[in-house]
Write a protein that holds these residues in place. Structure first.
Motif, short mmCIF file in Angstrom:
data_model
loop_
_atom_site.label_atom_id
_atom_site.label_comp_id
_atom_site.label_asym_id
_atom_site.label_seq_id
_atom_site.Cartn_x
_atom_site.Cartn_y
_atom_site.Cartn_z
N ASN A 82 26.25 39.48 45.43
CA ASN A 82 26.92 37.85 46.86
C ASN A 82 26.74 37.20 46.15
O ASN A 82 25.88 35.96 45.83
N LEU A 83 28.15 36.41 45.48
CA LEU A 83 27.95 35.15 44.90
C LEU A 83 28.07 34.36 45.98
O LEU A 83 28.76 32.71 45.53
N LEU A 84 28.62 34.17 47.51
CA LEU A 84 28.93 33.56 47.97
C LEU A 84 27.31 33.21 49.39
O LEU A 84 26.53 33.86 49.10
N PRO A 85 27.33 31.81 50.12
CA PRO A 85 26.46 31.85 51.04
C PRO A 85 26.29 32.81 51.68
O PRO A 85 26.87 33.58 52.53
N ALA A 86 24.93 32.70 51.80
CA ALA A 86 23.98 34.15 52.92
C ALA A 86 24.38 33.86 54.13
O ALA A 86 23.78 34.14 55.32
N ASP A 87 25.33 33.08 54.73
CA ASP A 87 25.16 32.43 56.14
C ASP A 87 26.48 32.19 56.61
O ASP A 87 26.88 32.01 57.97
N GLY A 88 27.45 32.74 55.94
CA GLY A 88 29.10 31.91 56.37
C GLY A 88 29.46 33.35 55.31
O GLY A 88 29.23 34.02 54.18
N LYS A 89 30.30 32.78 55.24
CA LYS A 89 32.41 33.36 54.81
C LYS A 89 32.48 32.31 53.59
O LYS A 89 33.34 31.56 54.35
N VAL A 90 33.28 32.67 52.99
CA VAL A 90 34.00 32.19 52.36
C VAL A 90 35.07 32.90 51.42
O VAL A 90 34.58 33.99 50.66
N CYS A 91 36.32 32.35 51.53
CA CYS A 91 37.23 33.40 51.09
C CYS A 91 38.82 33.23 51.52
O CYS A 91 39.16 31.90 51.93
N SER A 92 39.75 33.08 50.12
CA SER A 92 40.98 33.06 50.20
C SER A 92 41.87 34.08 50.87
O SER A 92 43.31 33.44 50.99
N PHE A 93 41.92 34.90 51.72
CA PHE A 93 42.53 36.02 52.15
C PHE A 93 41.33 36.00 53.99
O PHE A 93 39.93 35.19 53.44
N ASP A 94 42.37 35.48 55.19
CA ASP A 94 41.01 35.90 56.15
C ASP A 94 41.90 37.56 56.84
O ASP A 94 42.35 37.42 57.78
N VAL B 274 29.20 47.84 36.12
CA VAL B 274 29.49 47.01 36.53
C VAL B 274 31.19 46.73 37.44
O VAL B 274 32.41 47.17 36.81
N SER B 275 30.75 46.48 39.12
CA SER B 275 32.43 46.47 39.43
C SER B 275 33.00 46.09 40.10
O SER B 275 31.35 44.51 40.37
N VAL B 276 33.63 44.85 40.40
CA VAL B 276 34.05 43.27 41.31
C VAL B 276 34.84 44.16 42.54
O VAL B 276 36.27 44.74 41.72
N LEU B 277 34.75 43.99 43.63
CA LEU B 277 36.32 43.80 44.44
C LEU B 277 36.37 42.55 44.63
O LEU B 277 35.70 41.46 45.05
N SER B 278 38.09 42.66 44.43
CA SER B 278 38.35 41.51 44.19
C SER B 278 39.58 41.56 45.03
O SER B 278 40.60 42.64 45.19
N ASN B 279 40.20 40.10 46.57
CA ASN B 279 41.55 40.56 46.84
C ASN B 279 42.94 39.68 45.83
O ASN B 279 43.71 40.08 46.06
N SER B 280 41.99 39.82 44.12
CA SER B 280 43.54 39.61 43.28
C SER B 280 43.95 38.15 43.89
O SER B 280 44.85 37.41 42.20
N THR B 281 43.83 36.93 44.60
CA THR B 281 43.81 36.18 44.26
C THR B 281 43.92 34.89 43.44
O THR B 281 45.07 33.78 43.20
N MET B 282 42.90 34.74 42.55
CA MET B 282 42.70 34.39 41.13
C MET B 282 42.72 34.39 40.61
O MET B 282 41.98 34.30 38.91
#
Length: 258
Positions: free
Chosen positions: A26-38, A117-125
């Motif tokens: 998890n490359l995002l903060p441990a206490d919240g969400k960072v995403c280019s989708f909602d 090694v797998s990456v789950l991405s929403n394709s926005t980047m």
């Protein structure tokens, strides 16, 4: 409502419906969400409900925690089937995503060379060259394409900023087959509007896009956990099986998760 905020930077292992025994990164903060989708179906909840106060983990922190966990798993005799970049949002948002991919591949080769090694991405980047090049290095480059209908994307995925589905499809083609398309199919309503994308008006154009992308595989799935929006319903086994079989008929491998 019970949504999930994952530990960071390493969590699990967990059993994935699609990937097996998965050690999460998890490359995002441990206490919240960072995403280019909602997304209205996101198991982590809506972005506004989980604004982080902690920073993203550093590249060094990710590697140190991952190596310690892999050493423990080797000692315990429980090696992962896959190292999966997932967690609280979009992993490719991390400024050092490309470098961390290289680090993870090195550690995979050292401790569990059979793991993918797998990456789950929403394709926005994927328009970023560094992100594209990094994704070309992983075993399972799993990129989201829920539909090709812009109105549906705005209603269900809620992209932040501009999202041009035609450009996304072109960038998916640019992986030259080294891509797995992941699509959420569901039924029900949200705020009085249908969010059912299992009908022919959605499936037929999506299937044409998949054929044009020529992925190595397609993964279709439906809701499995609590969702932040109310009124959403699982696609049926029969609906998923029918869509899966249509993909397979084109010569592209496809799996359905219920």
């Amino acid at each position: 409502m019970s949504t999930i905020i994952y530990p960071s930077p390493i969590f699990g292992p967990v059993h994935s419906r699609r990937l097996g025994i998965s050690l999460g990164i998890n490359l995002l903060p441990a206490d919240g969400k960072v995403c280019s989708f909602d997304c209205i179906y996101c198991e982590c909840g809506f972005n506004e409900d989980h604004r982080p106060t902690l920073p993203m983990p550093t590249r060094q922190e990710v590697i140190e925690k991952l190596e310690a966990k892999l050493q423990q798993m080797v000692t315990d005799g429980q090696l992962p089937d896959v190292l999966t970049f997932a967690g609280n949002g979009e992993p490719t948002c991390h400024p050092h995503f490309a470098e961390i991919i290289d680090d993870v591949i090195r550690l995979r080769n050292q401790y569990c060379p059979q793991a993918k090694v797998s990456v789950l991405s929403n394709s926005t980047m994927i328009h970023r060259q560094q992100v594209h090049d990094a994704l070309m290095k992983v075993d399972n480059n799993i990129l989201k394409l829920d539909t090709v209908d812009p109105l549906y994307i705005n209603k269900v995925d809620h992209p932040n900023g501009t999202y041009d589905v035609a450009q996304i499809i072109d960038r998916l083609k640019a992986f030259n087959g080294h891509v797995i398309i992941q699509t959420m199919f569901m039924r029900g309503q949200c705020q009085g509007e249908s969010v059912d994308n299992t009908g022919e008006e959605y499936v037929a154009p999506w299937l044409e896009a998949v054929k044009a992308i020529k992925p190595q595989q397609v993964m279709i799935y439906t809701i499995d956990r609590e969702t932040p929006a109310q009124g959403l319903e699982k696609a049926t086994h029969e609906q998923l099986d029918t869509i899966r079989d249509r993909v397979i008929a084109t010569g592209i491998p496809c799996t359905a998760s219920y």
